[in-house]
Design a protein around this motif. Sequence first.
Motif, PDB file in Angstrom:
ATOM      1  N   ASN A 117       3.794  -1.123   1.214  1.00  0.00           N
ATOM      2  CA  ASN A 117       4.827  -1.841   0.424  1.00  0.00           C
ATOM      3  C   ASN A 117       5.691  -0.674  -0.663  1.00  0.00           C
ATOM      4  OD1 ASN A 117       4.794  -3.881   2.056  1.00  0.00           O
ATOM      5  ND2 ASN A 117       3.137  -4.926   0.590  1.00  0.00           N
ATOM      6  N   THR A 118       5.394   0.433  -0.705  1.00  0.00           N
ATOM      7  CA  THR A 118       6.023   1.209  -1.836  1.00  0.00           C
ATOM      8  C   THR A 118       7.562   1.233  -1.577  1.00  0.00           C
ATOM      9  OG1 THR A 118       5.676   3.256  -0.403  1.00  0.00           O
ATOM     10  CG2 THR A 118       3.976   2.890  -2.101  1.00  0.00           C
ATOM     11  N   LYS A 119       7.837   1.032  -0.371  1.00  0.00           N
ATOM     12  CA  LYS A 119       9.245   0.991  -0.128  1.00  0.00           C
ATOM     13  C   LYS A 119      10.192  -0.450  -0.449  1.00  0.00           C
ATOM     14  CE  LYS A 119       9.224   4.588   3.348  1.00  0.00           C
ATOM     15  NZ  LYS A 119       9.324   4.964   4.775  1.00  0.00           N
ATOM     16  N   VAL A 120       9.007  -1.334  -0.429  1.00  0.00           N
ATOM     17  CA  VAL A 120       9.583  -2.864  -0.594  1.00  0.00           C
ATOM     18  C   VAL A 120       9.730  -3.166  -2.220  1.00  0.00           C
ATOM     19  CG1 VAL A 120       9.194  -5.334  -0.098  1.00  0.00           C
ATOM     20  CG2 VAL A 120       8.416  -3.435   1.699  1.00  0.00           C
ATOM     21  N   PHE A 121       8.872  -2.883  -3.072  1.00  0.00           N
ATOM     22  CA  PHE A 121       8.834  -3.035  -4.462  1.00  0.00           C
ATOM     23  C   PHE A 121       9.149  -1.941  -5.376  1.00  0.00           C
ATOM     24  CE2 PHE A 121       5.843  -6.437  -2.642  1.00  0.00           C
ATOM     25  CZ  PHE A 121       6.878  -7.513  -2.963  1.00  0.00           C
ATOM     26  N   PRO A 122       9.802  -1.826  -6.293  1.00  0.00           N
ATOM     27  CA  PRO A 122       9.820  -0.710  -7.268  1.00  0.00           C
ATOM     28  C   PRO A 122       8.471  -0.326  -8.179  1.00  0.00           C
ATOM     29  CG  PRO A 122      11.089  -2.662  -7.995  1.00  0.00           C
ATOM     30  CD  PRO A 122      10.630  -3.065  -6.682  1.00  0.00           C
ATOM     31  N   ARG A 123       8.277   0.789  -8.309  1.00  0.00           N
ATOM     32  CA  ARG A 123       6.870   1.025  -8.938  1.00  0.00           C
ATOM     33  C   ARG A 123       7.373   2.241  -9.980  1.00  0.00           C
ATOM     34  NH1 ARG A 123       1.565   2.167  -5.564  1.00  0.00           N
ATOM     35  NH2 ARG A 123       0.351   2.551  -7.326  1.00  0.00           N
ATOM     36  N   THR A 124       7.056   1.564 -11.288  1.00  0.00           N
ATOM     37  CA  THR A 124       7.471   2.831 -12.453  1.00  0.00           C
ATOM     38  C   THR A 124       5.962   3.016 -12.863  1.00  0.00           C
ATOM     39  OG1 THR A 124       9.262   1.236 -12.997  1.00  0.00           O
ATOM     40  CG2 THR A 124       8.443   3.051 -14.459  1.00  0.00           C
ATOM     41  N   LYS A 125       5.439   4.377 -12.643  1.00  0.00           N
ATOM     42  CA  LYS A 125       4.148   4.823 -13.067  1.00  0.00           C
ATOM     43  C   LYS A 125       3.178   3.879 -12.315  1.00  0.00           C
ATOM     44  CE  LYS A 125       5.292   7.506 -17.252  1.00  0.00           C
ATOM     45  NZ  LYS A 125       5.112   7.515 -18.789  1.00  0.00           N
ATOM     46  N   ASN A 126       2.413   3.262 -13.025  1.00  0.00           N
ATOM     47  CA  ASN A 126       1.343   2.514 -12.666  1.00  0.00           C
ATOM     48  C   ASN A 126       1.681   0.897 -12.547  1.00  0.00           C
ATOM     49  OD1 ASN A 126      -0.331   4.227 -11.887  1.00  0.00           O
ATOM     50  ND2 ASN A 126      -1.861   4.136 -13.575  1.00  0.00           N
ATOM     51  N   VAL A 127       2.983   0.489 -12.698  1.00  0.00           N
ATOM     52  CA  VAL A 127       3.388  -0.874 -12.725  1.00  0.00           C
ATOM     53  C   VAL A 127       4.191  -1.101 -11.531  1.00  0.00           C
ATOM     54  CG1 VAL A 127       4.457  -2.609 -13.938  1.00  0.00           C
ATOM     55  CG2 VAL A 127       3.254  -0.816 -15.042  1.00  0.00           C
ATOM     56  N   ILE A 128       3.952  -2.250 -10.897  1.00  0.00           N
ATOM     57  CA  ILE A 128       4.912  -2.571  -9.411  1.00  0.00           C
ATOM     58  C   ILE A 128       5.423  -3.939 -10.049  1.00  0.00           C
ATOM     59  CG2 ILE A 128       4.611  -3.315  -7.123  1.00  0.00           C
ATOM     60  CD1 ILE A 128       2.216  -1.624  -6.993  1.00  0.00           C
ATOM     61  N   ASP A 129       6.675  -4.149  -9.559  1.00  0.00           N
ATOM     62  CA  ASP A 129       7.401  -5.302  -9.659  1.00  0.00           C
ATOM     63  C   ASP A 129       7.569  -6.202  -8.282  1.00  0.00           C
ATOM     64  OD1 ASP A 129       8.096  -5.421 -12.591  1.00  0.00           O
ATOM     65  OD2 ASP A 129       9.165  -3.780 -12.363  1.00  0.00           O
ATOM     66  N   ALA A 130       6.953  -7.092  -8.174  1.00  0.00           N
ATOM     67  CA  ALA A 130       6.966  -7.811  -6.902  1.00  0.00           C
ATOM     68  C   ALA A 130       7.859  -9.018  -6.873  1.00  0.00           C
ATOM     69  CB  ALA A 130       5.701  -7.877  -6.373  1.00  0.00           C
ATOM     70  N   ASN A 131       8.573  -9.356  -6.123  1.00  0.00           N
ATOM     71  CA  ASN A 131       9.274 -10.430  -5.872  1.00  0.00           C
ATOM     72  C   ASN A 131       8.779 -11.205  -4.521  1.00  0.00           C
ATOM     73  OD1 ASN A 131      10.680  -9.423  -8.045  1.00  0.00           O
ATOM     74  ND2 ASN A 131      12.549 -10.773  -7.649  1.00  0.00           N
ATOM     75  N   TYR A 132       8.538 -12.559  -4.771  1.00  0.00           N
ATOM     76  CA  TYR A 132       8.221 -13.218  -3.538  1.00  0.00           C
ATOM     77  C   TYR A 132       9.088 -14.503  -3.368  1.00  0.00           C
ATOM     78  CZ  TYR A 132       4.286 -10.250  -2.725  1.00  0.00           C
ATOM     79  OH  TYR A 132       3.301  -9.027  -2.505  1.00  0.00           O
ATOM     80  N   THR A 133       9.330 -14.925  -2.122  1.00  0.00           N
ATOM     81  CA  THR A 133       9.684 -16.317  -1.465  1.00  0.00           C
ATOM     82  C   THR A 133       8.428 -16.687  -0.968  1.00  0.00           C
ATOM     83  OG1 THR A 133      11.798 -15.413  -0.937  1.00  0.00           O
ATOM     84  CG2 THR A 133      11.143 -17.365  -0.052  1.00  0.00           C
ATOM     85  N   LEU A 134       7.809 -17.951  -1.541  1.00  0.00           N
ATOM     86  CA  LEU A 134       6.391 -18.324  -1.317  1.00  0.00           C
ATOM     87  C   LEU A 134       6.671 -19.669  -0.677  1.00  0.00           C
ATOM     88  CD1 LEU A 134       3.320 -18.233  -1.499  1.00  0.00           C
ATOM     89  CD2 LEU A 134       3.620 -19.591  -3.781  1.00  0.00           C
ATOM     90  N   GLY A 135       5.779 -19.683   0.636  1.00  0.00           N
ATOM     91  CA  GLY A 135       5.659 -21.284   1.148  1.00  0.00           C
ATOM     92  C   GLY A 135       4.321 -21.546   0.961  1.00  0.00           C
ATOM     93  N   THR A 136       3.948 -22.485   0.430  1.00  0.00           N
ATOM     94  CA  THR A 136       2.399 -22.994   0.262  1.00  0.00           C
ATOM     95  C   THR A 136       2.312 -24.532   0.414  1.00  0.00           C
ATOM     96  OG1 THR A 136       0.324 -22.583  -0.938  1.00  0.00           O
ATOM     97  CG2 THR A 136       2.624 -23.127  -2.214  1.00  0.00           C
ATOM     98  N   GLY A 137       1.073 -25.039   0.124  1.00  0.00           N
ATOM     99  CA  GLY A 137       0.994 -26.633   0.263  1.00  0.00           C
ATOM    100  C   GLY A 137      -0.182 -27.066  -0.547  1.00  0.00           C
ATOM    101  N   LEU A 138      -0.115 -28.383  -0.765  1.00  0.00           N
ATOM    102  CA  LEU A 138      -1.120 -29.202  -1.497  1.00  0.00           C
ATOM    103  C   LEU A 138      -1.396 -30.280  -0.636  1.00  0.00           C
ATOM    104  CD1 LEU A 138       0.431 -29.310  -5.028  1.00  0.00           C
ATOM    105  CD2 LEU A 138      -1.281 -28.073  -4.377  1.00  0.00           C
TER     106      LEU A 138
END
Length: 390
Positions: A117-138
Amino acid sequence: MTKSRIAAVDVGNDSIKAIFGEIENELNIPNIVARETENRPVIGIEELDNKNPLDGIHIKVHSPALKENNVIYRIGNLATKSDNASELDPGSSKSEEDQTLIMLFATLALDAVKEDNTKVFPRTKNVIDANYTLGTGLPLREVKEGKDAGYRSKLMGSVHQVEFLVTPKYQGIKVNIKFDEVKVYPEGFAAYINLVMDNNLKIINKDLIDKRILIQDIGGLSTDVAVIKNRNVDDDKAQGFNLGVSESLEAIREEIRTKHGVELDSRRDVVEIITRKNDRNHIMVKGSRTSVHDITDRILLELAKKQYRLLRNVWQKNSQTEICYFVGGGATVLKEYIKALNNKLDGYNIEFFEDEKESIWMMANAYYKLIIDFVKKSEKQNAVPEPVKS
């Protein structure tokens, strides 16, 4: 602009089942956490990175959604080795427990940090910024109580950070998680979607599509009985019950400890003993193979009787039901007991999934189908129309 990655996550009482991206990644982590110190002792720390990260999840979680913030945890397999390991308690609400969020964030962080996922999310030094579209349930009960809206609002609009501490391969990496969208589905409806539709939401089970169906989803802490007619869940007739397999698994674990002096790490160990193909219902006591059939049979049969009563009561109120499907991890544990009761008593038209993985992963698969459909529809609505050529 950061790309949003699709995630379908079922935070089950026994374990977390998650599917990411184009179904190319799956994660399954025991739903067990234990509070921990920053520098957990590790024997042979120089060999740490040769180990599987899933066996050594050691994290600090920061999120405004948590009641207890900035706490350090062991997660999953590592947590089972702790004296203070905690699993969700019967009667608790999944939407209101910190543990649900901690497991959700940890699962997403473990996906985000993968090399693929290095090509999916930007990474600055040791910090990854990850955006998700989430499907979950209760559970149905919580959705009927309106708790899905509060749960969604906890996740949206905030940054949730997972910092990997003494974790193989990922030490020192921080993952900032944001949600572009969160869809929270009732678990009973999700099970129906998975029964009748493929990953493109094309109907695959035409025999079922117009039948009146019950879906009895037996989880760790609760049981949902969805009533399906006219291709929809009947919200008025669908019911959620505070009856799952956790208390029975805990009772089996306690009786094995008292009778045989054997300490099992978690309820998951009990599940393995009663569902494995070889040496089912046997444990090792001082090196000798010992049957615990008497304990498991008595306790699980009692629970199966309670589940059968639920089936009978709901079916009586929905007399034109044609079939009931039993799904979920609890159905896998109780399958033989419920079948035996049904043969002896009412003889309802009931069905189980012979493929245990299909039953256990049903919710995650359903959330995946639903969130993919939502994304496709959103993209269609937001598509810029091509200019008309003169």
